[in-house]
Design a protein around this motif. Structure first.
Motif, short mmCIF file in Angstrom:
data_model
loop_
_atom_site.label_atom_id
_atom_site.label_comp_id
_atom_site.label_asym_id
_atom_site.label_seq_id
_atom_site.Cartn_x
_atom_site.Cartn_y
_atom_site.Cartn_z
N PHE A 185 0.84 -1.19 0.00
CA PHE A 185 0.00 0.00 0.00
C PHE A 185 0.87 1.24 0.00
O PHE A 185 2.08 1.17 0.23
N THR A 186 0.26 2.38 -0.28
CA THR A 186 0.95 3.66 -0.31
C THR A 186 0.42 4.52 0.83
O THR A 186 -0.79 4.54 1.08
N VAL A 187 1.31 5.23 1.51
CA VAL A 187 0.92 6.19 2.53
C VAL A 187 1.04 7.58 1.90
O VAL A 187 2.13 7.98 1.48
N LEU A 188 -0.08 8.28 1.80
CA LEU A 188 -0.09 9.61 1.21
C LEU A 188 0.52 10.65 2.16
O LEU A 188 0.72 10.37 3.34
N SER A 189 0.77 11.84 1.65
CA SER A 189 1.39 12.89 2.47
C SER A 189 0.53 13.29 3.67
O SER A 189 1.05 13.77 4.67
N GLY A 215 -1.13 11.02 5.35
CA GLY A 215 -1.15 9.84 6.20
C GLY A 215 -2.18 8.79 5.83
O GLY A 215 -2.21 7.72 6.42
N LYS A 216 -3.02 9.08 4.84
CA LYS A 216 -4.05 8.11 4.45
C LYS A 216 -3.43 6.96 3.65
O LYS A 216 -2.45 7.12 2.96
N ILE A 217 -4.07 5.79 3.79
CA ILE A 217 -3.64 4.59 3.07
C ILE A 217 -4.35 4.55 1.73
O ILE A 217 -5.55 4.77 1.63
N GLU A 218 -3.58 4.27 0.67
CA GLU A 218 -4.15 4.22 -0.68
C GLU A 218 -3.54 3.04 -1.44
O GLU A 218 -2.44 2.60 -1.14
N VAL A 267 -6.08 -3.64 6.64
CA VAL A 267 -5.20 -2.56 6.16
C VAL A 267 -6.01 -1.32 5.78
O VAL A 267 -5.64 -0.20 6.13
N LYS A 268 -7.10 -1.51 5.08
CA LYS A 268 -7.92 -0.36 4.66
C LYS A 268 -8.57 0.33 5.86
O LYS A 268 -8.91 1.51 5.77
N GLY A 269 -8.73 -0.37 6.96
CA GLY A 269 -9.34 0.21 8.15
C GLY A 269 -8.35 0.83 9.13
O GLY A 269 -8.75 1.32 10.18
N MET A 270 -7.07 0.80 8.79
CA MET A 270 -6.05 1.36 9.70
C MET A 270 -6.22 2.87 9.81
O MET A 270 -6.61 3.54 8.84
N PRO A 271 -5.91 3.42 10.97
CA PRO A 271 -5.94 4.89 11.10
C PRO A 271 -4.81 5.50 10.27
O PRO A 271 -3.89 4.79 9.84
N ASN A 272 -4.89 6.79 10.07
CA ASN A 272 -3.85 7.47 9.29
C ASN A 272 -2.48 7.28 9.93
O ASN A 272 -2.34 7.22 11.14
N TRP A 273 -1.48 7.17 9.08
CA TRP A 273 -0.10 7.01 9.51
C TRP A 273 0.56 8.39 9.60
O TRP A 273 0.04 9.39 9.10
N ASN A 274 1.74 8.42 10.19
CA ASN A 274 2.59 9.59 10.13
C ASN A 274 3.58 9.33 9.01
O ASN A 274 4.51 8.53 9.18
#
Length: 65
Positions: free
Chosen positions: A24-28, A30-33, A53-60
């Motif tokens: 997966f990709t983490v956008l700037s 923090g969202k998963i795409e 994975v799609k339900g994970m909270p936003n990442w840093n």
């Protein structure tokens, strides 16, 4: 992550097991795409891995250089 995985009943009945690799990709922001299965184990387990994975909270997100 392990707390959120629910082993599918159908996979339990058939004895399906294994490791699922998800890309997966983490956008700037923090969202998963673009979550997709890189290496699957079974259709039921693959679907559960994607759900988690799609339900994970936003990442840093990290920064390069």
């Amino acid at each position: 992550m392990g707390e959120h995985v629910k082993y599918p009943n159908s996979a339990e009945k058939t004895g399906a097991e294994g490791t699922v690799h998800v890309e997966f990709t983490v956008l700037s922001d923090g969202k998963i795409e673009n979550a997709k299965i890189k290496k699957g184990a079974s259709p039921e387990l693959d679907a559960e891995a994607l759900r988690v994975v799609k339900g994970m909270p936003n990442w840093n997100p990290g920064m390069k250089d």
